[in-house]
Design an enzyme around this catalytic site. Structure first.
Site, PDB file in Angstrom:
ATOM      1  N   ARG A  44      30.731  35.724  17.543  1.00  0.00           N
ATOM      2  CA  ARG A  44      29.712  36.382  18.384  1.00  0.00           C
ATOM      3  C   ARG A  44      29.407  35.578  19.646  1.00  0.00           C
ATOM      4  NH1 ARG A  44      25.753  37.858  19.550  1.00  0.00           N
ATOM      5  NH2 ARG A  44      25.405  40.087  19.717  1.00  0.00           N
ATOM      6  N   ASP A  88      14.256  42.550  25.959  1.00  0.00           N
ATOM      7  CA  ASP A  88      14.034  41.127  25.683  1.00  0.00           C
ATOM      8  C   ASP A  88      14.910  40.732  24.495  1.00  0.00           C
ATOM      9  OD1 ASP A  88      12.718  42.010  23.432  1.00  0.00           O
ATOM     10  OD2 ASP A  88      10.713  41.449  24.114  1.00  0.00           O
ATOM     11  N   ASN A 116      17.099  49.396  28.812  1.00  0.00           N
ATOM     12  CA  ASN A 116      17.748  50.092  27.701  1.00  0.00           C
ATOM     13  C   ASN A 116      17.104  51.456  27.532  1.00  0.00           C
ATOM     14  OD1 ASN A 116      19.320  50.395  25.231  1.00  0.00           O
ATOM     15  ND2 ASN A 116      17.417  50.005  24.095  1.00  0.00           N
ATOM     16  N   HIS A 135      16.356  54.381  24.645  1.00  0.00           N
ATOM     17  CA  HIS A 135      16.269  54.477  23.176  1.00  0.00           C
ATOM     18  C   HIS A 135      15.715  55.851  22.788  1.00  0.00           C
ATOM     19  CE1 HIS A 135      15.943  52.997  19.092  1.00  0.00           C
ATOM     20  NE2 HIS A 135      14.768  53.601  19.044  1.00  0.00           N
ATOM     21  N   ARG A 195      25.196  46.783  20.580  1.00  0.00           N
ATOM     22  CA  ARG A 195      25.181  45.365  20.185  1.00  0.00           C
ATOM     23  C   ARG A 195      23.883  44.728  20.663  1.00  0.00           C
ATOM     24  NH1 ARG A 195      29.266  44.488  16.573  1.00  0.00           N
ATOM     25  NH2 ARG A 195      31.038  45.704  17.224  1.00  0.00           N
ATOM     26  N   LEU A 199      21.948  41.591  22.259  1.00  0.00           N
ATOM     27  CA  LEU A 199      22.297  40.522  23.202  1.00  0.00           C
ATOM     28  C   LEU A 199      21.279  39.390  23.084  1.00  0.00           C
ATOM     29  CD1 LEU A 199      23.119  42.973  26.080  1.00  0.00           C
ATOM     30  CD2 LEU A 199      24.781  41.488  24.926  1.00  0.00           C
TER      31      LEU A 199
HETATM   32  C1  GRF Z   1      21.534  57.681  23.443  1.00  0.00           C
HETATM   33  O1  GRF Z   1      20.886  58.616  22.637  1.00  0.00           O
HETATM   34  C2  GRF Z   1      20.687  56.453  23.654  1.00  0.00           C
HETATM   35  O2  GRF Z   1      19.326  56.708  23.612  1.00  0.00           O
HETATM   36  C3  GRF Z   1      21.088  55.582  22.501  1.00  0.00           C
HETATM   37  O3  GRF Z   1      22.470  55.817  22.333  1.00  0.00           O
HETATM   38  C4  GRF Z   1      22.787  57.131  22.796  1.00  0.00           C
HETATM   39  C5  GRF Z   1      23.922  56.986  23.775  1.00  0.00           C
HETATM   40  O4  GRF Z   1      24.417  58.239  24.176  1.00  0.00           O
HETATM   41  N1  GRF Z   1      20.746  54.195  22.763  1.00  0.00           N
HETATM   42  P1  GRF Z   1      25.512  58.333  25.326  1.00  0.00           P
HETATM   43  O5  GRF Z   1      26.667  57.407  24.948  1.00  0.00           O
HETATM   44  O6  GRF Z   1      24.886  57.963  26.630  1.00  0.00           O
HETATM   45  O7  GRF Z   1      25.946  59.776  25.294  1.00  0.00           O
END
Ligand code: GRF
Length: 196
Positions: A62, A136, A102, A104, A88, A90
């Protein structure tokens, strides 16, 4: 103001990457897309636009993997690193070297981790949503920049709910990146304000 250099890390289909590539007036350009998985659609989407791509697979060590990834990212001289479906974790060294955001698929701090959509369904929530946050060293933990609620419908499957979430993601992520590029995001500890 110069166009910001954006480096995107992605592990999968790259629909959020596509939203960034297609977004008008972003104030930044995607100068590279890196993946921990070699044959993913995200890399194809980038290559189709003439964007530099590289795969940095994790096979065992890693620390060595993150060093390689860091070198590759550094060589692209990013102003901002965007995690768009990057699966992954980081280290602090990486996430404090550049600003990193990010996306989510839940209303954090509810349902962190890799199974947010399934977890929200299993819990029986009526509303979930999308969060864009600074990254973070902890998973899905950093200061929240923007959130948007999405209803859960009776009979939703992970697929139908994720599709509804992704429609929101494809607006919210470019909007946040545009605000970041324009210098409109003011960060004060855990609190992030978006200036008009
Ligand atoms: C998304 O739903 C994002 O929120 C999550 O992973 C998915 C990625 O989708 N972290 P894509 O590869 O952009 O279609």
């Amino acid at each position: 103001m110069h166009s910001k250099r954006l480096v995107v890390l992605a592990s999968g289909s790259g629909t959020n990457l596509q939203a960034l590539l297609d977004a008008p007036d972003l104030g930044g350009a995607v100068v590279g897309v890196l993946s921990d998985r070699p044959a993913v659609l995200a890399l194809e989407r980038a290559a189709a636009r003439g964007v530099h791509t590289a795969a940095v697979p994790l096979d065992g060590d890693r620390i060595a993997w993150e060093e390689t990834l860091t070198d590759r990212v550094a060589s692209l001289q990013p102003d901002l690193v965007v995690l768009a479906g990057f699966m992954r974790v980081l280290s602090g060294a990486f996430v404090h070297r550049w600003p990193v955001v990010n996306i989510h698929p839940s209303l954090l701090p509810a349902f962190p981790g890799a199974h947010a959509v399934q977890d929200a369904l299993a819990w029986g929530v009526k509303v979930t949503g999308v969060t864009v946050h600074f990254v973070d060293e902890m998973v899905d933990h950093g200061p929240i920049i923007a959130q948007e609620a999405v209803p859960v419908h009776a009979g939703d499957t992970p697929e139908t709910l994720h599709a509804r979430l992704q429609k929101v993601e494809h607006q919210l992520l470019p909007d946040v990146v545009r605000d970041w590029c324009a210098g409109r995001l003011i960060r004060d500890g855990r609190h992030v304000r978006t200036q008009p």
